[in-house]
Design a protein around this motif. Structure first.
Motif, PDB file in Angstrom:
ATOM      1  N   ARG A 162       0.824  -1.218   0.000  1.00 28.72           N
ATOM      2  CA  ARG A 162       0.000   0.000   0.000  1.00 28.72           C
ATOM      3  C   ARG A 162       0.862   1.274   0.000  1.00 28.72           C
ATOM      4  N   ASP A 163       1.963   1.238   0.741  1.00 28.59           N
ATOM      5  CA  ASP A 163       2.810   2.422   0.866  1.00 28.59           C
ATOM      6  C   ASP A 163       3.766   2.617  -0.305  1.00 28.59           C
ATOM      7  N   ALA A 210     -11.279  -0.667  -6.871  1.00 31.24           N
ATOM      8  CA  ALA A 210     -10.392  -0.307  -5.771  1.00 31.24           C
ATOM      9  C   ALA A 210     -10.533   1.150  -5.353  1.00 31.24           C
ATOM     10  N   GLY A 211     -10.493   1.348  -4.034  1.00 28.06           N
ATOM     11  CA  GLY A 211     -10.366   2.675  -3.468  1.00 28.06           C
ATOM     12  C   GLY A 211      -8.899   3.008  -3.284  1.00 28.06           C
ATOM     13  N   ASP A 212      -8.629   4.133  -2.652  1.00 28.92           N
ATOM     14  CA  ASP A 212      -7.252   4.606  -2.518  1.00 28.92           C
ATOM     15  C   ASP A 212      -6.348   3.635  -1.769  1.00 28.92           C
ATOM     16  N   ASP A 213      -6.872   2.971  -0.731  1.00 31.54           N
ATOM     17  CA  ASP A 213      -6.023   2.114   0.094  1.00 31.54           C
ATOM     18  C   ASP A 213      -6.297   0.628  -0.099  1.00 31.54           C
ATOM     19  N   ASP A 214      -7.051   0.284  -1.132  1.00 35.04           N
ATOM     20  CA  ASP A 214      -7.366  -1.124  -1.357  1.00 35.04           C
ATOM     21  C   ASP A 214      -6.223  -1.841  -2.061  1.00 35.04           C
ATOM     22  N   ARG A 271      -0.969  -3.175  -5.845  1.00 34.77           N
ATOM     23  CA  ARG A 271      -1.631  -1.874  -5.772  1.00 34.77           C
ATOM     24  C   ARG A 271      -2.425  -1.657  -7.059  1.00 34.77           C
ATOM     25  N   ASP A 285      -2.671   0.824  -8.991  1.00 32.41           N
ATOM     26  CA  ASP A 285      -2.002   1.598 -10.037  1.00 32.41           C
ATOM     27  C   ASP A 285      -0.959   0.813 -10.814  1.00 32.41           C
TER      28      ASP A 285
END
Length: 296
Positions: free
Chosen positions: A58-59, A85-89, A195, A197
């Motif tokens: 995630r990071d 997915a959301g931002d932290d998924d 992630r 992205d």
């Protein structure tokens, strides 16, 4: 690209074996080294605690992570595609088919909790508070959740909790501690996470294909044989192959009869019976080999 993998424990060796079979040999490292190169100059490995791997991904410290679904679900959201997915998924790319276990809800065998509804107003001890709260929301039960860091099975017997949510593989530990399973909370196994992205990155797709090819080869064998050309249809009927067999003309046998070479992929469990039937329809020179990878 960096892949985070478990640095120790029961998931470490199977994960290194998977990388090796996928063609990503990890170069020799010191025992406590955090990073290692692979034979692919564009892919390196980050060794981390299984529980920390989701956060590393995630990071952005790693692009991919190999760890249990239980760990990923406890650390945050997990979805099946980047579009969800959301931002932290994290995106669950592939079930790697090892490290299987369950998170279960359990309570003392001789207690007064036998259904999920009996937990209303009660206390549940667990090392997985987020997964447990999500489960309680899902079943519509209002109960308190207490986080513990070990010996979860003992908490109902020392009046710390009325029930527990804990990992089980065989159920033996629960039985030893006189706990009965009330409900399954989460089925878990080791997965390949990414992630959102990076899901469409060509290198990520290459790694995913390599892992899929290893899994596809498990439990399958490659059969090669010679057979009389006039009996080819009978041979085809015998082979329970992956699609149709590959057939190639070869030289005639010693009697001048036309022969073909037949290659096919079959399930390992079918090999014994298949060879016997192939011999009855004239196949000869039957060779069975293992398959390292299979791209379907």
């Amino acid at each position: 690209m960096r892949i985070a993998v478990p640095n120790k424990g029961r998931l470490h060796e199977p994960t290194l074996s998977l990388l090796e079979r996928a063609g990503l040999h990890v170069e020799e490292t010191a025992d406590r080294q955090l990073y290692a190169d692979t034979v692919d100059p564009d892919v390196s490995v980050l060794f981390a605690r299984a529980a920390d791997i989701p956060e590393y991904v995630r990071d952005g410290a790693a692009d991919l992570g190999v760890t249990g679904l239980d760990q990923a679900a406890e650390s945050g959201g997990v979805v099946s595609s980047a579009s969800e997915a959301g931002d932290d998924d994290l995106v669950d790319l592939l079930d790697l088919d090892y490290g299987s276990c369950k998170l279960v809800l359990a309570a003392p065998e001789d207690g007064d909790i036998s259904t999920v509804d009996d937990l209303v107003g009660k206390t549940i001890a667990t090392e997985f508070p987020n997964v447990t709260r999500n489960y309680l929301d899902r079943v519509g039960v209002d109960a308190d959740v207490v986080t513990v860091t070990g010996a979860t099975e003992l908490t109902p017997h020392v009046d710390m909790a009325d029930a527990i949510v804990d990992i089980t593989s065989t159920g033996t530990t629960l039985k030893v501690n006189r706990l009965a399973v009330i409900d399954d909370v989460l089925d878990s196994s080791v997965r390949l996470f990414a992630r959102p992205d990076v899901v469409d990155d060509p290198k990520v797709e290459q790694v995913l294909t390599a892992f899929e090819s290893v899994l596809a080869a498990d439990g399958r064998r490659y059969l090669m044989m010679n057979a009389p050309k006039e009996r080819l249809d009978e041979v085809k009927d015998v082979i329970p192959g992956l699609g149709g067999p590959t057939v190639m003309d070869v030289e005639a046998d010693e009697n001048g009869n036309g022969m073909v070479a037949v290659h096919a992929v079959v399930e390992e469990r079918d090999v014994f019976a298949t060879i016997t039937e192939l011999k009855t329809v004239g196949a000869s020179g039957i060779l069975v080999t293992e398959i390292e990878r299979l791209v379907e």
